[in-house]
Design a protein around this motif. Structure first.
Motif, PDB file in Angstrom:
ATOM      1  N   GLY A   5      10.790  -6.414   7.865  1.00 47.42           N
ATOM      2  CA  GLY A   5      10.317  -7.023   6.631  1.00 47.42           C
ATOM      3  C   GLY A   5       9.880  -5.989   5.606  1.00 47.42           C
ATOM      4  N   GLU A   6       9.579  -6.485   4.419  1.00 46.99           N
ATOM      5  CA  GLU A   6       9.196  -5.610   3.306  1.00 46.99           C
ATOM      6  C   GLU A   6       8.033  -4.699   3.671  1.00 46.99           C
ATOM      7  N   GLY A   7       7.003  -5.275   4.269  1.00 47.30           N
ATOM      8  CA  GLY A   7       5.820  -4.488   4.603  1.00 47.30           C
ATOM      9  C   GLY A   7       6.099  -3.389   5.604  1.00 47.30           C
ATOM     10  N   ILE A   8       6.981  -3.648   6.578  1.00 46.03           N
ATOM     11  CA  ILE A   8       7.329  -2.624   7.556  1.00 46.03           C
ATOM     12  C   ILE A   8       8.110  -1.495   6.885  1.00 46.03           C
ATOM     13  N   ASN A   9       9.011  -1.836   5.984  1.00 42.47           N
ATOM     14  CA  ASN A   9       9.749  -0.795   5.263  1.00 42.47           C
ATOM     15  C   ASN A   9       8.813   0.070   4.422  1.00 42.47           C
ATOM     16  N   LEU A  10       7.830  -0.546   3.767  1.00 42.31           N
ATOM     17  CA  LEU A  10       6.856   0.222   2.995  1.00 42.31           C
ATOM     18  C   LEU A  10       5.985   1.086   3.906  1.00 42.31           C
ATOM     19  N   LEU A  11       5.688   0.575   5.091  1.00 40.07           N
ATOM     20  CA  LEU A  11       4.918   1.344   6.063  1.00 40.07           C
ATOM     21  C   LEU A  11       5.691   2.586   6.503  1.00 40.07           C
ATOM     22  N   MET A  12       6.990   2.438   6.729  1.00 47.21           N
ATOM     23  CA  MET A  12       7.809   3.596   7.092  1.00 47.21           C
ATOM     24  C   MET A  12       7.870   4.601   5.947  1.00 47.21           C
ATOM     25  N   GLU A  13       7.975   4.116   4.712  1.00 44.97           N
ATOM     26  CA  GLU A  13       8.008   5.019   3.560  1.00 44.97           C
ATOM     27  C   GLU A  13       6.708   5.824   3.466  1.00 44.97           C
ATOM     28  N   PHE A  14       5.577   5.160   3.679  1.00 39.62           N
ATOM     29  CA  PHE A  14       4.303   5.870   3.641  1.00 39.62           C
ATOM     30  C   PHE A  14       4.224   6.895   4.764  1.00 39.62           C
ATOM     31  N   THR A  15       4.653   6.520   5.955  1.00 42.66           N
ATOM     32  CA  THR A  15       4.562   7.415   7.103  1.00 42.66           C
ATOM     33  C   THR A  15       5.404   8.669   6.890  1.00 42.66           C
ATOM     34  N   GLU A  16       6.567   8.497   6.267  1.00 45.67           N
ATOM     35  CA  GLU A  16       7.428   9.646   5.990  1.00 45.67           C
ATOM     36  C   GLU A  16       6.826  10.550   4.918  1.00 45.67           C
ATOM     37  N   ASN A  17       6.209   9.954   3.917  1.00 45.71           N
ATOM     38  CA  ASN A  17       5.662  10.722   2.789  1.00 45.71           C
ATOM     39  C   ASN A  17       4.357  10.071   2.351  1.00 45.71           C
ATOM     40  N   PRO A  18       3.244  10.444   3.004  1.00 48.38           N
ATOM     41  CA  PRO A  18       1.975   9.745   2.765  1.00 48.38           C
ATOM     42  C   PRO A  18       1.320  10.111   1.439  1.00 48.38           C
ATOM     43  N   THR A  19       1.586   9.295   0.425  1.00 50.07           N
ATOM     44  CA  THR A  19       0.950   9.452  -0.879  1.00 50.07           C
ATOM     45  C   THR A  19       0.062   8.238  -1.132  1.00 50.07           C
ATOM     46  N   ARG A  20      -0.904   8.402  -2.030  1.00 50.46           N
ATOM     47  CA  ARG A  20      -1.785   7.287  -2.379  1.00 50.46           C
ATOM     48  C   ARG A  20      -0.977   6.129  -2.973  1.00 50.46           C
ATOM     49  N   GLU A  21       0.017   6.471  -3.793  1.00 53.82           N
ATOM     50  CA  GLU A  21       0.827   5.423  -4.418  1.00 53.82           C
ATOM     51  C   GLU A  21       1.525   4.578  -3.350  1.00 53.82           C
ATOM     52  N   ARG A  22       2.079   5.219  -2.337  1.00 57.69           N
ATOM     53  CA  ARG A  22       2.764   4.467  -1.289  1.00 57.69           C
ATOM     54  C   ARG A  22       1.779   3.681  -0.430  1.00 57.69           C
ATOM     55  N   LEU A  23       0.589   4.216  -0.235  1.00 58.00           N
ATOM     56  CA  LEU A  23      -0.434   3.453   0.487  1.00 58.00           C
ATOM     57  C   LEU A  23      -0.775   2.177  -0.270  1.00 58.00           C
ATOM     58  N   VAL A  24      -0.963   2.282  -1.575  1.00 58.38           N
ATOM     59  CA  VAL A  24      -1.310   1.117  -2.387  1.00 58.38           C
ATOM     60  C   VAL A  24      -0.164   0.102  -2.364  1.00 58.38           C
ATOM     61  N   GLN A  25       1.073   0.557  -2.453  1.00 55.36           N
ATOM     62  CA  GLN A  25       2.214  -0.366  -2.369  1.00 55.36           C
ATOM     63  C   GLN A  25       2.206  -1.121  -1.050  1.00 55.36           C
ATOM     64  N   TRP A  26       1.934  -0.404   0.036  1.00 55.49           N
ATOM     65  CA  TRP A  26       1.882  -1.057   1.347  1.00 55.49           C
ATOM     66  C   TRP A  26       0.736  -2.065   1.405  1.00 55.49           C
ATOM     67  N   LEU A  27      -0.435  -1.698   0.900  1.00 55.22           N
ATOM     68  CA  LEU A  27      -1.580  -2.613   0.935  1.00 55.22           C
ATOM     69  C   LEU A  27      -1.279  -3.899   0.175  1.00 55.22           C
ATOM     70  N   TYR A  28      -0.624  -3.796  -0.972  1.00 53.54           N
ATOM     71  CA  TYR A  28      -0.275  -4.993  -1.732  1.00 53.54           C
ATOM     72  C   TYR A  28       0.674  -5.901  -0.939  1.00 53.54           C
ATOM     73  N   SER A  29       1.528  -5.310  -0.102  1.00 51.11           N
ATOM     74  CA  SER A  29       2.441  -6.133   0.690  1.00 51.11           C
ATOM     75  C   SER A  29       1.728  -6.896   1.799  1.00 51.11           C
ATOM     76  N   MET A  30       0.513  -6.503   2.111  1.00 54.43           N
ATOM     77  CA  MET A  30      -0.225  -7.122   3.213  1.00 54.43           C
ATOM     78  C   MET A  30      -0.936  -8.403   2.805  1.00 54.43           C
ATOM     79  N   VAL A  31      -1.106  -8.637   1.512  1.00 54.69           N
ATOM     80  CA  VAL A  31      -1.958  -9.732   1.053  1.00 54.69           C
ATOM     81  C   VAL A  31      -1.213 -10.638   0.080  1.00 54.69           C
ATOM     82  N   TYR A  32      -1.710 -11.854  -0.056  1.00 52.22           N
ATOM     83  CA  TYR A  32      -1.221 -12.784  -1.069  1.00 52.22           C
ATOM     84  C   TYR A  32      -1.915 -12.524  -2.401  1.00 52.22           C
ATOM     85  N   ASP A  33      -3.229 -12.288  -2.351  1.00 49.68           N
ATOM     86  CA  ASP A  33      -4.033 -12.080  -3.549  1.00 49.68           C
ATOM     87  C   ASP A  33      -4.215 -10.584  -3.788  1.00 49.68           C
ATOM     88  N   PRO A  34      -3.603 -10.026  -4.820  1.00 51.65           N
ATOM     89  CA  PRO A  34      -3.707  -8.582  -5.044  1.00 51.65           C
ATOM     90  C   PRO A  34      -5.121  -8.106  -5.326  1.00 51.65           C
TER      91      PRO A  34
END
Length: 298
Positions: free
Chosen positions: A150-179
């Motif tokens: 799923g989308e969140g798992i793909n974002l998690l892999m992207e963060f793991t490969e290149n851990p930036t704050r921007e990618r962390l925030v993208q992943w966090l937004y995928s975890m919730v309904y309410d941003p």
């Protein structure tokens, strides 16, 4: 914990430090949080950058500790318990057995969030007399209509490969309904732990692109049936809980476990992403408590 305290007093007592415990095992120290008395309730956290058992379940402890002896286990490889070699999913499952044996507990109820749901289910299948009731929160089963991962798992892999704050925030937004749930405080606490070297190394063993592909390839070659194909053997009464708007583990993943687990219930929560116990806290707690405290038929 002292019994007979008011709810307000209970909320004040259940801090991170007041509930933190350690259990020394032959494979290192397992750390956990404990609150309440009664039937033991094992709470297993999910995966992802900066996750801990405390962060997954800290908001639920006050309510559940009124009824249960809550035990929030910190899995090896996530920066709290001592690290362990190997794939974090395998070391987590091993840690559950060591933890319960170390505390002298034969049978428990289990709540597992995402990865913790997989671990709890695996443990219940392998040890059918040790899990009375099982509650999972998303992440259990397999994709039926939706593409996987799923989308969140793909974002998690992207963060793991290149851990930036921007990618962390993208992943966090995928975890919730309410941003609005993605606060600066949440970002800061997740970032600090997710980028700790040992924790990041463990994450790469699980969610690095090469590791993820290797795990999928090994599963395809394995003669052992995948977990979703063994759910018909689950003896524990089971409650599956899911956010209708989950972008990490799409809700169609619930179809196979809902159909194949012998004694199972499924509850979907609207306007809710992957963290059901956080985003739909009150409704989820009421649903789960009703399930766990229900009297068995004579």
């Amino acid at each position: 914990m002292t019994t007979g305290t008011s709810k307000a007093g209970m909320m004040m007592e259940l801090s991170h430090d007041s509930t933190l415990r350690e259990l020394t095992t032959d494979q290192g120290v397992l750390r956990y949080h404990e609150a309440g008395d009664g039937q033991p309730l094992l709470m297993l956290h999910g995966s992802g950058p900066g996750v801990t058992g405390w962060r997954n379940f800290r908001g639920n402890l006050a309510r559940f500790s009124e009824h249960f002896r809550c035990l929030v286990l910190e899995f090896p490889g996530f920066g709290v318990s001592d690290p362990a070699d190997g794939h974090p999913m395998a070391t987590a499952t091993d840690a559950v057995g060591r933890f319960l044996d170390g505390l002298g507990l034969h049978q428990v109820d289990v709540i597992g969030n995402s990865m913790g749901g997989f671990v709890g289910t695996r443990f219940a299948l392998d040890n059918p007399d040790r899990v009375r009731r099982l509650v999972t929160i998303g992440g259990m089963g397999r994709n039926f209509y939706s593409p996987g991962p799923g989308e969140g798992i793909n974002l998690l892999m992207e963060f793991t490969e290149n851990p930036t704050r921007e990618r962390l925030v993208q992943w966090l937004y995928s975890m919730v309904y309410d941003p609005a749930m993605v606060t600066e405080e949440l970002i800061e606490e997740r970032w600090a732990q997710a980028t700790e070297p040992d924790t990041l190394a463990a994450a790469r063993r699980m969610y690095g692109k090469a590791a993820f592909a290797a795990t999928a390839a090994a599963a395809a070659r394995s003669e052992e049936a995948p977990l979703w194909a063994m759910l018909h053997g689950l003896r524990a009464k089971t409650l599956i809980t899911w956010g209708r708007d989950d972008r990490v583990s799409p809700v169609d993943m619930s179809i196979v476990p809902m159909r194949t687990i012998p004694d199972v219930e499924l509850h979907l929560f609207p306007n809710c992403g992957h963290w059901v116990m956080i985003e739909q806290k009150a409704a989820w707690e009421s649903t789960v408590l009703a399930f766990l405290t229900r009297k068995d038929a004579a």
